[in-house]
Write a protein that holds these residues in place. Structure first.
Motif, PDB file in Angstrom:
ATOM      1  N   ASN A   2       0.833  -1.213   0.016  1.00 45.49           N
ATOM      2  CA  ASN A   2      -0.055   0.114  -0.065  1.00 45.49           C
ATOM      3  C   ASN A   2       0.777   1.067  -0.028  1.00 45.49           C
TER       4      ASN A   2
ATOM      5  N   ASN B  42      -4.928   3.302   4.933  1.00 44.20           N
ATOM      6  CA  ASN B  42      -4.456   2.582   6.137  1.00 44.20           C
ATOM      7  C   ASN B  42      -4.795   3.912   7.180  1.00 44.20           C
TER       8      ASN B  42
ATOM      9  N   ASP C  48       0.427  -5.255   9.185  1.00 44.69           N
ATOM     10  CA  ASP C  48      -0.876  -4.403   9.554  1.00 44.69           C
ATOM     11  C   ASP C  48      -2.269  -5.401   9.706  1.00 44.69           C
TER      12      ASP C  48
ATOM     13  N   SER D  74      -5.197  -4.067   7.127  1.00 40.62           N
ATOM     14  CA  SER D  74      -5.079  -4.258   5.728  1.00 40.62           C
ATOM     15  C   SER D  74      -4.537  -5.513   5.323  1.00 40.62           C
TER      16      SER D  74
END
Lengths: 256, 256
Positions: free
Chosen positions: B43, B144, B204, B207
């Motif tokens: 990301n 995020n 994460d 995500s």
């Protein structure tokens, strides 16, 4: 509009737009001051109450300072009563209004967000985010989506930046200004009137109209300020719609 | 971890933290490249794919450019395929990567938001807000909440600023990067593998872990990068937790 004893007014977009009073607004307020209890309730958080009051007087409005209820003052009061420290995202002028509350040594800090304009920048927002991640409480002086800017276009208000911090830090803000029922209640209380005896006049379909109605107060939408015809196509129905606040005396008097 | 044929890796916080490779990560990737199909799904939107690829090579990772899936590249592809114009809130470097897409004359513009760091400022955000109010579509390259910053503390990522625009303009963003199932599907498709044959490795909890699991992919959480012990106290349960990516070869081999 029967049985009206008190009237709550939003200020920006209702009494004035930018630096000009709405035509007929000064006369309407003067007339209504004689027969009704009036309060002026604003989510304006860019300036401290004294500056807003001075602007109204300068424009010729017959307003008393005790009739003014601002979201910024209510936010300051919450921090002060809690003995807390304030980490603020506000304009320079509004930050000065929080003065020594920025410096108090305490384990219970507050992050206070108002309409900060150009002060909405990454360093300030990230500092607030980190304060929240360390356990601070988030106070939204107001959570409006947008306002009508000096160039006539809509611009982002504090609401988006409040949700930014809520999302990033996984917290929920306490909203102080309209549409918080508590904010309306404080104004009603100071008039000694019940919700059924009062009407709210505003240009914001959400904060003013839906907010007042949720507090049991009838709400009148004006077609000035941030009003857009689209506002009347949604799920919120004002109790009345008038072209401007200049039409308010006729609206309340023809029905009383 | 049985029946593993392919592995998806998050990059930042998993292969490296800041400017240093995670100890043992270079060797782990080299070993796994021999027996598994690998893809690197990030990301990270601050830099274009070529820069991320160069950084990985410089650190000694045996990676091929075609194995890289970045949210920024996927966002650019959406705008390009739609023949749209891009109004971007990105770093300077990432804005350059959108190049001529900023200039296309079209009635269907896109607002593209990535992690813009200091470029998250009021003028840029308000310009994007106005573009959205005029009908543009909002694309979140990623959403995020935060990332682990160079100083070791968490800092606000793009997600908050995406929600700010969503709230202010009353729109919903299309999220391109993780946890979007479509992003995972593209990586699976390029490997010719099904979700059951692949695992995702990330730092994460939302995500990477919840995102992969929602796409039917088993997920391994590493205790590096943005990992915090609190991540394991919520409602998301990784299929495995390892100290770092260096432990991955043992995890997949002892079970195969």
């Amino acid at each position: 509009m029967k049985n009206v004893k008190g009237i709550l007014f939003d200020i920006g977009g209702v009494l004035y737009v930018g630096e000009s009073p709405v035509p007929g607004a000064v006369e309407a307020i003067e007339e209504l001051q004689e027969c009704y209890a009036l309060r002026f309730v604003t989510n304006s958080t860019r300036r401290p109450p004294a500056t807003i009051y001075a602007k109204l007087r300068r424009m010729g409005f017959t307003v008393e300072e005790r009739q003014l209820f601002t979201a910024l003052a209510a936010a300051r009061q919450i921090v002060e009563e809690a003995g807390g420290r304030a980490v603020t995202i506000l304009t320079e002028e509004a930050e000065k209004y929080f003065g020594e509350l920025h410096c108090i040594e305490t384990s219970s800090p507050f992050v206070v967000v108002g309409d900060a304009g150009e002060n909405f920048n990454y360093p300030r927002l990230n500092r607030a985010f980190r304060t929240l991640m360390n356990g601070a409480k988030l106070i939204a002086a107001a959570k409006n989506r947008y306002f009508k800017d000096a160039d006539g276009e809509l611009s982002m208000d504090a609401g988006g930046f409040v949700t930014a911090l809520e999302y990033a830090a996984g917290v929920e803000a306490a909203v102080v200004g309209k549409p918080s029922p508590e904010f309306f209640r404080q104004a009603l209380h100071s008039m000694g009137l019940s919700a059924e005896e009062v009407i709210m006049v505003g240009d914001d379909i959400e904060s003013d109209i839906a907010g007042a109605q949720a507090a049991g107060i009838r709400a009148v939408l004006v077609r000035t300020g941030k009003f857009r015809p689209k506002d009347l196509e949604g799920a919120i129905f004002p109790d009345a719609v008038i072209d401007s606040v200049a039409d308010l005396p006729r609206l309340v008097e023809q029905n009383s």
